[in-house]
Scaffold this active site. Sequence first.
Site, PDB file in Angstrom:
ATOM      1  N   THR A 169       5.237  -9.304  -2.937  1.00 20.90           N
ATOM      2  CA  THR A 169       6.503  -9.046  -2.509  1.00 20.90           C
ATOM      3  C   THR A 169       6.116  -8.012  -1.017  1.00 20.90           C
ATOM      4  OG1 THR A 169       7.022  -8.172  -4.799  1.00 20.90           O
ATOM      5  CG2 THR A 169       7.877  -6.707  -3.215  1.00 20.90           C
ATOM      6  N   ARG A 197      14.819 -14.303 -14.330  1.00 22.28           N
ATOM      7  CA  ARG A 197      13.932 -13.197 -14.469  1.00 22.28           C
ATOM      8  C   ARG A 197      14.274 -12.214 -13.161  1.00 22.28           C
ATOM      9  NH1 ARG A 197       9.773 -10.929 -11.128  1.00 22.28           N
ATOM     10  NH2 ARG A 197       8.454  -9.986 -12.357  1.00 22.28           N
ATOM     11  N   ILE A 198      14.543 -11.006 -13.375  1.00 25.87           N
ATOM     12  CA  ILE A 198      14.672 -10.044 -12.358  1.00 25.87           C
ATOM     13  C   ILE A 198      13.400  -8.861 -12.465  1.00 25.87           C
ATOM     14  CG2 ILE A 198      16.196  -8.237 -11.412  1.00 25.87           C
ATOM     15  CD1 ILE A 198      18.483  -9.801 -12.499  1.00 25.87           C
ATOM     16  N   GLY A 199      13.015  -8.647 -11.342  1.00 23.54           N
ATOM     17  CA  GLY A 199      11.620  -7.984 -11.365  1.00 23.54           C
ATOM     18  C   GLY A 199      12.184  -6.707 -10.639  1.00 23.54           C
ATOM     19  N   ASP A 200      11.502  -6.035 -10.095  1.00 17.43           N
ATOM     20  CA  ASP A 200      11.667  -4.542  -9.674  1.00 17.43           C
ATOM     21  C   ASP A 200      12.315  -4.426  -8.332  1.00 17.43           C
ATOM     22  OD1 ASP A 200       9.199  -3.551  -7.542  1.00 17.43           O
ATOM     23  OD2 ASP A 200       8.525  -4.956  -8.654  1.00 17.43           O
ATOM     24  N   THR A 220       5.031  -2.550  -4.938  1.00 13.40           N
ATOM     25  CA  THR A 220       5.008  -3.989  -4.890  1.00 13.40           C
ATOM     26  C   THR A 220       3.754  -4.297  -5.993  1.00 13.40           C
ATOM     27  OG1 THR A 220       3.367  -5.610  -3.980  1.00 13.40           O
ATOM     28  CG2 THR A 220       2.931  -3.464  -3.231  1.00 13.40           C
ATOM     29  N   GLY A 221       3.818  -5.485  -6.652  1.00 13.54           N
ATOM     30  CA  GLY A 221       2.843  -5.503  -7.966  1.00 13.54           C
ATOM     31  C   GLY A 221       3.649  -6.408  -8.959  1.00 13.54           C
ATOM     32  N   VAL A 222       3.348  -6.284 -10.216  1.00  7.75           N
ATOM     33  CA  VAL A 222       3.746  -6.731 -11.469  1.00  7.75           C
ATOM     34  C   VAL A 222       5.278  -5.995 -11.513  1.00  7.75           C
ATOM     35  CG1 VAL A 222       3.818  -7.132 -14.005  1.00  7.75           C
ATOM     36  CG2 VAL A 222       1.465  -7.145 -12.273  1.00  7.75           C
ATOM     37  N   GLY A 223       6.451  -6.725 -11.553  1.00  5.49           N
ATOM     38  CA  GLY A 223       7.745  -5.940 -11.700  1.00  5.49           C
ATOM     39  C   GLY A 223       8.117  -5.394 -12.833  1.00  5.49           C
TER      40      GLY A 223
END
Length: 299
Positions: A169, A197-200, A220-223
């Site tokens: 990201t 799928r929707i992340g952060d 940033t990272g694992v949503g």
Amino acid sequence: MIVAVHGGAGLWRVEERIKQEVKKALAAAISEGLLAAERGSALDAVVAAVEYMEKSGLFNAGYGSVYAIDGRVYMDAGVMDGRSKRAGAVAAVEGVKSAVRLARYVLENTDHVIIAGEGARLLAAKTGLLEASYKFYTEEKNKRFQEVLQEARRGNWHYKRVADFFGDTVGAVALDRDGNLAAATSTGGVWLKWPGRIGDSPIPGAGFWAENGVGAFSATGVGEVIIMSALSLRARDELIKTGDIGVAVEKAIGFVTESYGPNTAGIIGIDSKGRPAYAYNTKAMARGWGKRGEIYVDL
């Protein structure tokens, strides 16, 4: 005025040549952001910086976005104006020239916060932001997609392996001459994510936050981890509590590590006085900040 950016937290297991290209892109994104701030506002700055990284193809955002399980590219992005405390975002959208620009359109021209999927694509068509689909697909990413599929079939793939090939990201935060703050984040998600799928990145308080008089943040990272941690809003609360931007981001990442483990997240932030800070619990994080006559980047 100050602009800070990130190109993702993760493993960053790439050759030195690519690392140098990433650093150059970060510096250029900061320069674009500063130029936009000179001409306009903090919101202009973060959109310009993030759009530059989207178009570079070096990061997992925009043209560099990774593939979902169906081999297609879906993008998320969000922006927030610290003056109005309003946000705009798009999610799970295909084929747009700049997801962050489309997110800004949502902020400034609709009553909504997040528009997803086909609705976001229809909005892109209305605003002239549709892009030819082929621009998001490359032989290099096609090859990586097959490699990741094979790893997944062997049971060796895990969502925590962020930024192990392409970057993760991208995001930016800025403070302008009038004391206004803004934040923006954009991503292509994670390899092999399920369509829809929707992340952060498009979620205020998770992937980004900006508030005049307090600070601005981009994560940033694992949503999924960042969403459940409300990472950007957590950093904002810590900043109000401690008054120290460095302590705030460290405490926020500390909570993530304690709750969900290492190799999960990173964050950048600036406070209302323009002091930048970052923290991450991964092996590396592409990041940088700059003001007139001074730019710093690292990976």
